[in-house]
Design a protein around this motif. Structure first.
Motif, PDB file in Angstrom:
ATOM      1  N   LEU A   1       0.836  -1.200   0.000  1.00  0.00           N
ATOM      2  CA  LEU A   1       0.000   0.000   0.000  1.00  0.00           C
ATOM      3  C   LEU A   1       0.872   1.253   0.000  1.00  0.00           C
ATOM      4  O   LEU A   1       0.600   2.218  -0.729  1.00  0.00           O
ATOM      5  CB  LEU A   1      -0.933   0.003   1.210  1.00  0.00           C
ATOM      6  CG  LEU A   1      -1.867   1.215   1.342  1.00  0.00           C
ATOM      7  CD1 LEU A   1      -2.704   1.409   0.081  1.00  0.00           C
ATOM      8  CD2 LEU A   1      -2.769   1.071   2.567  1.00  0.00           C
ATOM      9  N   LEU A   2       1.941   1.234   0.785  1.00  0.00           N
ATOM     10  CA  LEU A   2       2.846   2.378   0.803  1.00  0.00           C
ATOM     11  C   LEU A   2       3.491   2.583  -0.562  1.00  0.00           C
ATOM     12  O   LEU A   2       3.614   3.713  -1.053  1.00  0.00           O
ATOM     13  CB  LEU A   2       3.926   2.180   1.870  1.00  0.00           C
ATOM     14  CG  LEU A   2       4.964   3.300   1.986  1.00  0.00           C
ATOM     15  CD1 LEU A   2       4.286   4.632   2.293  1.00  0.00           C
ATOM     16  CD2 LEU A   2       5.999   2.958   3.050  1.00  0.00           C
ATOM     17  N   ALA A   3       3.889   1.480  -1.204  1.00  0.00           N
ATOM     18  CA  ALA A   3       4.511   1.580  -2.533  1.00  0.00           C
ATOM     19  C   ALA A   3       3.522   2.151  -3.551  1.00  0.00           C
ATOM     20  O   ALA A   3       3.899   2.970  -4.403  1.00  0.00           O
ATOM     21  CB  ALA A   3       5.002   0.205  -2.976  1.00  0.00           C
ATOM     22  N   LEU A   4       2.254   1.733  -3.455  1.00  0.00           N
ATOM     23  CA  LEU A   4       1.244   2.249  -4.378  1.00  0.00           C
ATOM     24  C   LEU A   4       1.024   3.747  -4.177  1.00  0.00           C
ATOM     25  O   LEU A   4       0.908   4.507  -5.145  1.00  0.00           O
ATOM     26  CB  LEU A   4      -0.077   1.501  -4.176  1.00  0.00           C
ATOM     27  CG  LEU A   4      -0.118   0.045  -4.640  1.00  0.00           C
ATOM     28  CD1 LEU A   4      -1.397  -0.631  -4.157  1.00  0.00           C
ATOM     29  CD2 LEU A   4      -0.007  -0.044  -6.157  1.00  0.00           C
ATOM     30  N   LEU A   5       0.973   4.172  -2.927  1.00  0.00           N
ATOM     31  CA  LEU A   5       0.768   5.590  -2.645  1.00  0.00           C
ATOM     32  C   LEU A   5       1.972   6.419  -3.086  1.00  0.00           C
ATOM     33  O   LEU A   5       1.818   7.516  -3.636  1.00  0.00           O
ATOM     34  CB  LEU A   5       0.503   5.789  -1.150  1.00  0.00           C
ATOM     35  CG  LEU A   5      -0.814   5.197  -0.630  1.00  0.00           C
ATOM     36  CD1 LEU A   5      -0.884   5.280   0.882  1.00  0.00           C
ATOM     37  CD2 LEU A   5      -2.000   5.918  -1.252  1.00  0.00           C
ATOM     38  N   GLU A   6       3.175   5.884  -2.842  1.00  0.00           N
ATOM     39  CA  GLU A   6       4.381   6.597  -3.284  1.00  0.00           C
ATOM     40  C   GLU A   6       4.429   6.693  -4.810  1.00  0.00           C
ATOM     41  O   GLU A   6       4.822   7.727  -5.371  1.00  0.00           O
ATOM     42  CB  GLU A   6       5.627   5.878  -2.764  1.00  0.00           C
ATOM     43  CG  GLU A   6       5.883   6.083  -1.281  1.00  0.00           C
ATOM     44  CD  GLU A   6       7.198   5.452  -0.858  1.00  0.00           C
ATOM     45  OE1 GLU A   6       7.402   4.246  -1.153  1.00  0.00           O
ATOM     46  OE2 GLU A   6       8.020   6.153  -0.248  1.00  0.00           O
ATOM     47  N   GLU A   7       4.019   5.623  -5.472  1.00  0.00           N
ATOM     48  CA  GLU A   7       3.986   5.646  -6.937  1.00  0.00           C
ATOM     49  C   GLU A   7       2.980   6.677  -7.436  1.00  0.00           C
ATOM     50  O   GLU A   7       3.244   7.423  -8.385  1.00  0.00           O
ATOM     51  CB  GLU A   7       3.626   4.257  -7.464  1.00  0.00           C
ATOM     52  CG  GLU A   7       3.580   4.183  -8.989  1.00  0.00           C
ATOM     53  CD  GLU A   7       3.152   2.823  -9.498  1.00  0.00           C
ATOM     54  OE1 GLU A   7       3.191   2.603 -10.718  1.00  0.00           O
ATOM     55  OE2 GLU A   7       2.769   1.965  -8.663  1.00  0.00           O
ATOM     56  N   ASN A   8       1.813   6.726  -6.779  1.00  0.00           N
ATOM     57  CA  ASN A   8       0.805   7.720  -7.157  1.00  0.00           C
ATOM     58  C   ASN A   8       1.296   9.141  -6.940  1.00  0.00           C
ATOM     59  O   ASN A   8       0.863  10.064  -7.623  1.00  0.00           O
ATOM     60  CB  ASN A   8      -0.477   7.514  -6.347  1.00  0.00           C
ATOM     61  CG  ASN A   8      -1.405   6.494  -6.957  1.00  0.00           C
ATOM     62  OD1 ASN A   8      -2.547   6.357  -6.535  1.00  0.00           O
ATOM     63  ND2 ASN A   8      -0.937   5.744  -7.940  1.00  0.00           N
TER      64      ASN A   8
END
Length: 410
Positions: free
Chosen positions: A136-143
């Protein structure tokens, strides 16, 4: 009565909440030389924020809170950032070409905003394991990357509530199952129904929204589509279960819920005068004036000029939305039988004939259309705001009056 063209178009961002401060990039997860965080040192939560008083905040707001206790990070990922200073903002809103973006701010700043504006905030702690938190953190950072953070906003299908939901669903392992059937359209609830739920006490905002929304807004929607509204998302996630996970045991998605910001309770009072009261007042004035005009055999062309001018301007706005806007649920709009651009285009010729008390084909056409519109009110596949009825009757009376004066002149 604050109903202006701006308020008619601004409802498209009711699910967004403004944070005009500069985005705090330093609150992002920093690549520091610190010991690796354990699973228990990280917590993700869904924040659901109460409604504000402005039209763009009536539906509340949704954000994701990220806490890393080891690194001392407490950040909020907010998909509701937009700016009124964007070039051609109103036109882009109307056309459905508004861009929102993901912003990150400290929780302290976020909490200050909502405490200062007197809006409650609820926190649902997400019951995620270490791998799910990492993803989830990786997805938010990517966004949040500069090339990804801006997205094309859609008030029913892609907004500050649906974006956090989608990231959570992508991050979890196994299958996320909700308590109810999320795909059935047999719900008895439409987009307009939900809009009405969140505009109680804001009758002019509801009236403006009802004018803009077409018949598509009255069709039943799925429970998943209801999640465009933050509090529907909150309620559905509270009952969601994670199943078919590697550990073999299902678990609830939300482990706890807390009311973390509580504001003093405010009593919602209905605005006065309401659109319905105002419309009936106009209808009463028009009826009395028309009776006087018939008695004195006066055409009252100035009254017709004002009424049909207003109806024509409203019709131009509705026709523009129905023809050119990318917003969903604004077309087809059956109010165009009542408010349409022809009122404006034919106004000079119509007034000329009214003043001379001459036969007007436009008046005959107008009263015919209005008669069918009023008689078929209950079966037209679109829900109309009740304030529209006295407005339609006002136009009908003026058309009938002019035709009557033409008849007795013979």
């Amino acid at each position: 009565m604050k109903l202006t063209f701006l308020s008619l178009t601004l409802f498209f961002c009711t699910l967004g909440s403004i944070f005009p401060q500069a985005i705090q990039a330093q609150t992002m997860v920093q690549k520091q030389a610190v010991p690796p965080a354990t699973e228990d040192s990280i917590r993700f939560s869904l924040l659901t924020c109460g409604a504000g008083e402005e039209i763009y905040s009536l539906f509340g707001h949704t954000a994701i809170r990220y806490e890393n206790f080891t690194r001392g990070i407490d950040a909020v990922f907010n998909y509701g950032i937009f700016s009124f200073n964007t070039p051609n903002f109103i036109l882009r809103f109307t056309l459905g070409e508004t861009d929102y973006q993901l912003g990150v701010t400290s929780y302290k700043q976020f909490a200050y905003e909502y405490t200062w504006t007197g809006r409650d905030v609820w926190q649902q702690t997400l019951n995620l394991n270490a791998e799910e938190k990492k993803k989830l953190l990786a997805l938010l950072e990517e966004n949040y990357l500069p090339q990804n953070r801006i997205y094309r906003y859609n008030f029913f299908y892609d907004n500050c509530a649906t974006r956090p939901r989608d990231q959570i669903e992508r991050a979890v392992q196994g299958t996320l199952e909700y308590a109810d059937d999320m795909t059935s359209f047999q719900t008895g609830i439409s987009f307009r129904d939900i809009v009405h739920q969140y505009t109680i006490g804001h009758s002019w905002a509801r009236f403006g929204i009802d004018l803009c929304l077409g018949s598509q807004a009255d069709k039943d929607i799925t429970r998943r589509q209801m999640m465009f509204a933050p509090f529907y998302l909150k309620d559905f996630l509270a009952k969601a279960q994670l199943k078919n996970i590697p550990q073999g045991m299902e678990r609830p998605l939300v482990s706890s819920e807390d009311h973390i910001i509580q504001s003093p309770q405010q009593t919602s009072t209905e605005e006065a005068p309401s659109p319905l009261q105002t419309a009936f007042l106009l209808f009463t004035i028009v009826t009395i004036a028309t009776a006087y005009g018939i008695y004195r055999r006066k055409s009252l062309w100035l009254l017709d000029l004002l009424l049909f001018l207003a109806a024509g301007v409203a019709g131009c706005i509705l026709a523009f939305l129905a023809s050119f806007s990318q917003h969903p649920a604004v077309s087809p709009n059956y109010l165009l039988f009542l408010f349409h651009p022809l009122h404006l285009l034919c106004l000079p010729w119509m007034i000329k004939r009214v003043r001379k008390k001459e036969k007007s084909i436009y008046m005959w056409a107008n009263i015919t259309v209005l008669t069918f519109f009023i008689l078929l009110w209950g079966i037209i596949p679109q829900e109309f705001n009740l304030a529209v009825l006295p407005l339609a009757l006002s136009l009908w009376i003026r058309s009938a009056s002019n035709l009557y004066l033409t008849y007795i002149r013979k």
